[in-house]
Design an enzyme around this catalytic site. Structure first.
Site, PDB file in Angstrom:
ATOM      1  N   LEU A 125     -75.945  61.181  11.948  1.00  0.00           N
ATOM      2  CA  LEU A 125     -76.819  60.942  10.801  1.00  0.00           C
ATOM      3  C   LEU A 125     -76.579  62.002   9.731  1.00  0.00           C
ATOM      4  O   LEU A 125     -76.746  63.190   9.967  1.00  0.00           O
ATOM      5  CB  LEU A 125     -78.282  60.978  11.241  1.00  0.00           C
ATOM      6  CG  LEU A 125     -79.322  60.794  10.136  1.00  0.00           C
ATOM      7  CD1 LEU A 125     -79.278  59.380   9.579  1.00  0.00           C
ATOM      8  CD2 LEU A 125     -80.722  61.125  10.661  1.00  0.00           C
ATOM      9  N   HIS A 229     -82.152  72.626  14.149  1.00  0.00           N
ATOM     10  CA  HIS A 229     -81.706  73.224  12.893  1.00  0.00           C
ATOM     11  C   HIS A 229     -82.749  72.923  11.810  1.00  0.00           C
ATOM     12  O   HIS A 229     -83.402  71.878  11.828  1.00  0.00           O
ATOM     13  CB  HIS A 229     -80.359  72.613  12.516  1.00  0.00           C
ATOM     14  CG  HIS A 229     -79.635  73.321  11.409  1.00  0.00           C
ATOM     15  ND1 HIS A 229     -79.984  73.164  10.084  1.00  0.00           N
ATOM     16  CD2 HIS A 229     -78.569  74.166  11.425  1.00  0.00           C
ATOM     17  CE1 HIS A 229     -79.169  73.886   9.337  1.00  0.00           C
ATOM     18  NE2 HIS A 229     -78.306  74.507  10.126  1.00  0.00           N
TER      19      HIS A 229
END
Length: 349
Positions: A125, A229
């Site tokens: 993605l 992240h």
């Protein structure tokens, strides 16, 4: 206007440009023309159904039809670990106790595991920064669930998504520096690149098979176990809204969480519905109240296309504008699948 569609061989150069913007930590989308070319070839064969379902890799691109530019990419792999090892750490618990000393300790451990082999994987993605506004991110992420709802027979019951693990602004991975470097003796980016190329035999050769105690790791490495992240936080939230959750598996390099779900329990499988395209009337669109955004896809595997529309499905029919029909390559009388973009809140007390 934006449309999500099945990737084509002619998208390779644009895909490479996007992959060049991703950075480290996403092993399934590296700026390697050979690797991307092979993957696009597999994706095209996947939509054409010329390879077995477990070997398929359905890649989708978001296209800005006004400019012809690719705005994003995402993918679904039919099954992981069938041709190459698929490793994760499973977080476990060991208990130590001494009745004589009245000491009881519970220690978190990491087990090298192949438990998720054979699962369908959501991956790759990425949305171009220029398009990170409005509902574009939701649209790109959630389109995959509607595809699965339309073709559930092509996928395994278990669905997983490896989330990109936490890195400092410098690109340093605390978990890798606290654990992996001791065994691999190479930079994180190098290990990441080898994994992306399918060269994973070194993992089994170099990593210890016995459980590793989390408490033995440096504190900054312990702190990021299961943490995503910074740029991945919204993506995790969207997946959790659709029925996926963390069950204690993490990436062996950056400790990013692996989310899991059951296909039969996904919101898209439960709540999406088929509708027949009605004859477009400009008057209907002019008079209709502002509706919540709805994902609408055609039902054509070989030429799968999806848009975000404000049209509502009423009594099994949906009045799509001429532009929407053109984007989906459907006509009045064709069947489409619909799903509200946002999760409807339960108002029952």
């Amino acid at each position: 206007m934006l449309v999500v569609r099945a990737i084509q061989a002619t998208d390779l150069d644009s895909l490479f440009d996007m992959a060049s913007q991703v950075g480290s930590g996403m092993t399934t989308l590296k700026p390697d023309m050979k690797m991307l070319g092979d993957r696009v070839e597999i994706a095209v064969a996947s939509f054409a159904e010329t390879i077995p379902p477990e070997k398929r890799d359905y890649m989708f691109v978001m296209e800005d039809t006004d400019s012809g530019r690719l705005a994003g990419v995402c993918a679904i792999k039919g099954a992981v670990g069938m041709d190459e090892p698929f490793y994760n750490y499973r977080i476990g618990t060991l208990v130590h106790s001494s009745r004589e000393l009245k000491v009881f300790t519970r220690m978190e451990t990491l087990y090298l595991s192949n438990d998720l082999t054979g699962s369908t994987e959501l991956c790759s993605l990425f949305l171009n920064p220029a398009y990170r506004h409005g509902n574009n991110g939701k649209f790109l992420s959630k389109c995959r669930f509607l595809f699965i709802a339309q073709f559930p027979h092509l996928f395994t019951e278990k669905l997983i998504a490896e989330m990109r693990g936490y890195q400092e602004s410098s690109g340093r991975s605390p978990f890798y520096e606290g654990l992996g470097r001791h065994f691999f003796k190479m930079e994180f980016d190098h290990v990441d690149a080898l994994t992306a190329q399918g060269k994973k035999s070194f993992i089994a050769e170099l990593m210890p098979r016995q459980p590793l105690y989390v408490a033995y790791l440096p504190q900054d490495a312990q702190d990021v176990v299961g943490k995503v992240h910074t740029s991945t936080v919204p993506a995790r939230r969207l997946l959790e809204q659709e029925g996926m959750h963390f069950e204690g598996y993490i990436d062996i390099f950056d400790a990013g969480p692996v989310l899991q779900g059951r296909v039969s329990e996904l919101r898209a499988v439960r709540d999406s519905a088929l509708a027949v395209v009605d004859v477009d009337t400009d008057m209907t669109h002019a008079c209709a109240p502002q509706m919540e955004p709805v994902l609408v896809s055609n039902t054509n595997l070989k030429d799968f296309r999806m848009i975000l529309s404000d049209a509502a499905s009423v009594n099994g029919k949906i009045d799509l504008s001429a532009d929407d029909q053109k984007l989906l390559r459907v006509h009045a009388g064709d069947v489409v699948r619909t799903l509200t973009l946002n999760v409807r809140k339960n108002t029952n007390v």
